[in-house]
Design an enzyme around this catalytic site. Structure first.
Site, PDB file in Angstrom:
ATOM      1  N   HIS A  78       0.670  -0.754   0.094  1.00  0.00           N
ATOM      2  CA  HIS A  78      -0.158  -0.469  -0.086  1.00  0.00           C
ATOM      3  C   HIS A  78       0.751   1.250  -0.310  1.00  0.00           C
ATOM      4  CE1 HIS A  78       0.360  -0.440   4.767  1.00  0.00           C
ATOM      5  NE2 HIS A  78       0.718   1.336   4.556  1.00  0.00           N
ATOM      6  N   ASP A 104       0.065  -7.664   1.511  1.00  0.00           N
ATOM      7  CA  ASP A 104       0.249  -6.653   1.302  1.00  0.00           C
ATOM      8  C   ASP A 104       2.258  -5.683   1.555  1.00  0.00           C
ATOM      9  OD1 ASP A 104      -0.050  -3.210   1.978  1.00  0.00           O
ATOM     10  OD2 ASP A 104      -0.447  -3.016   3.879  1.00  0.00           O
ATOM     11  N   SER A 146       4.993   2.610   7.973  1.00  0.00           N
ATOM     12  CA  SER A 146       4.606   1.468   6.764  1.00  0.00           C
ATOM     13  C   SER A 146       5.369   0.965   6.203  1.00  0.00           C
ATOM     14  CB  SER A 146       2.865   2.275   6.343  1.00  0.00           C
ATOM     15  OG  SER A 146       1.632   1.754   6.498  1.00  0.00           O
TER      16      SER A 146
END
Length: 483
Positions: A117, A147, A220
């Site tokens: 992402h 992911d 992230s």
């Protein structure tokens, strides 16, 4: 000697007892003594050692805007966060926007791991190293299911890198350290402990480490390190009511990530094994209804055309071992199958009608099978009357019901016409419109079939009856009390 207060006398007795224990060389049992481990004096040496391998990632993309000037961004993309948080400037035409994330180098020749992402939708990816050097990156491959994404930079020199550790060795309470680029502030370190293991959020292959090490937007894709400087997780998401860290962060475990990274580096895509079954977790009620001693393994609810059906696996089987390893639950089996070699026979042990069978299954490739439609179950004649039993009002499936529900003409079973809100069936999620296709692991077509299965279960000393229930084509087993 003056009179002593009761509290002083109690303290002296405790001191005397402790002195006797120490003097006699006695030791306290594990129940009496819990070993405590203090925090490291400093995380500085570890941070200094691994910082050069951690990178900041800046992605950019052209965002189109409608006539009112507000940019249009793909739902769920990192650019959506940017415009939600800061309100991007709109001039009625395409605009270039940037988003930030983190990553880490895993080979000296420049392979970098991050979250999917972080880079999804980007047409430019720029890597910033701890030294301040910046290099463009090429996307090698992505895996949305975990992911994870793999990038590559050409540095012209060996790069500092880190290795994956064994996430299965991490214990709740172990120290960990997170690194990344939180909120675009640049390289940052936070430390905490493993708060929980084996967390599942929404994916089939989820195996998250939960940590209280501070993780925020921008972290992230960054690494979660153990105290040996090995990556045990990839920081992926947080649980928060306000978008900021409240000490509940999730890192995809390294034992999942490392296999994905290897495949993306080698093939540019994932190649997961495919067994070809629908499964669910066992529960104590289901185990009892099947006469099993413990609620472990993965319960097969449906077997479409594929490797499992060819090998003889059937609906109602409980898979207890795969590839020589015990299966704890449905998630455990899913991950084991994904990691297994494609095209090779794997031993699978199932519990079936009170006996154990070993079958050899040659796995297919999941990516090639995902578009396959699961067929509806086969069927039999219908009946006109209704039956009230187990808190349910039931009727045999007829053509009118099939037409209303969009079911195949061959689909049969007992349709749930109503559910008593005070019943166990309602508590366990059964609703009007659900279709019961099996009871006691035998097909039910007529109302009498269900009554026969209930009688057989009672005669066999069972306290519950196992039903196979389908909703929208998706099957699941439910055990209902028959006492």
């Amino acid at each position: 000697m003056p009179d002593l207060t009761p509290s002083i006398r109690a303290a002296l007795r405790s001191s005397t007892l402790l002195a006797l224990v120490l003097g006699l060389g006695l030791s306290l049992t594990p129940v009496q003594r819990a070993e405590a481990f203090g925090a490291p004096e400093s995380f500085a040496e570890l941070a200094e050692q691994i910082s050069p391998s951690v990178v900041n990632i800046t992605t950019s993309a052209m965002i189109s805007a409608p006539a009112d000037g507000m940019p249009m961004v793909p739902e769920g993309s990192p650019f959506q966060d940017f415009f939600d948080d800061f309100g991007g400037p709109g001039h009625g035409g395409p605009q270039r926007s940037e988003a930030l994330g983190s990553g880490f180098v895993v080979t000296e020749d420049g392979f970098i791991v991050t979250n999917n992402h972080v880079i999804e939708g980007a047409d430019e990816i720029l890597i910033e190293f701890y030294s301040g050097e910046k290099l463009p990156a090429k996307l090698i491959g992505t895996d949305p299911k975990t992911d994870i994404a793999v990038l590559k930079v050409e540095a012209g020199k060996p790069l500092p890198f880190v290795s994956f550790g064994d996430s299965d060795l991490m214990r709740v309470g172990d120290w960990v350290m997170a690194m990344g680029n939180p909120l675009g502030q640049g390289f940052s370190v936070s430390a905490g402990i493993v708060s929980a293991r084996g967390r599942q959020l929404s994916g089939s292959y989820d195996d998250f480490i939960q940590t209280d090490a501070a993780i925020n937007r921008g972290n992230s894709g960054g690494p979660l390190f153990n105290m040996d400087g090995q990556v045990v997780g990839v920081n992926t998401s947080i649980l928060s009511p306000n978008g900021g860290s409240i000490g509940i962060g999730f890192s995809m475990s390294s034992n999942v990530v490392s296999k994905v990274v290897d495949q993306l580096k080698q093939y540019g895509e994932t190649r997961r094994g495919w067994l070809g079954v629908r499964i669910q977790d066992m529960t104590p009620e289901i185990a009892e209804s099947m006469g099993l001693a413990e609620a472990s393994g993965a319960l097969v609810t449906d077997v479409p055309e594929g490797p499992a059906k060819e090998a003889g696996i059937a609906s109602g089987d409980v898979i207890t071992s795969f590839g020589g390893q015990p299966v704890r639950d449905a998630g455990d089996l899913t991950r084991r199958v994904a990691d297994a070699p494609i095209g090779e026979a794997v031993p699978v042990i199932v519990q079936r009608e009170g006996r154990t069978e070993t079958l050899a299954v040659t796995l297919g490739r999941r990516e090639e099978a995902e578009a396959t439609t699961m067929p509806a179950s086969s069927a039999a004649p219908d009946e006109p009357r209704q039956l009230e039993s187990l808190g349910l009002t039931l009727a045999p499936l007829d053509d009118d019901m099939r037409s209303r529900l969009g079911l195949d003409a061959s689909t049969e079973g007992l349709m749930i016409m109503a559910v008593d809100p005070a019943s166990e069936a309602y508590t366990k999620g059964l609703r009007e419109g659900d279709l019961i296709t099996e009871a006691g692991q035998s097909r039910v077509v007529r109302l009498q079939d269900l009554q026969d299965r209930i009688k057989e279960a009672k005669d066999g000393g069972r306290k519950s009856l196992l039903l196979l229930v389908r909703r929208g084509g998706d099957p699941r087993f439910v055990a209902l009390s028959i006492e």
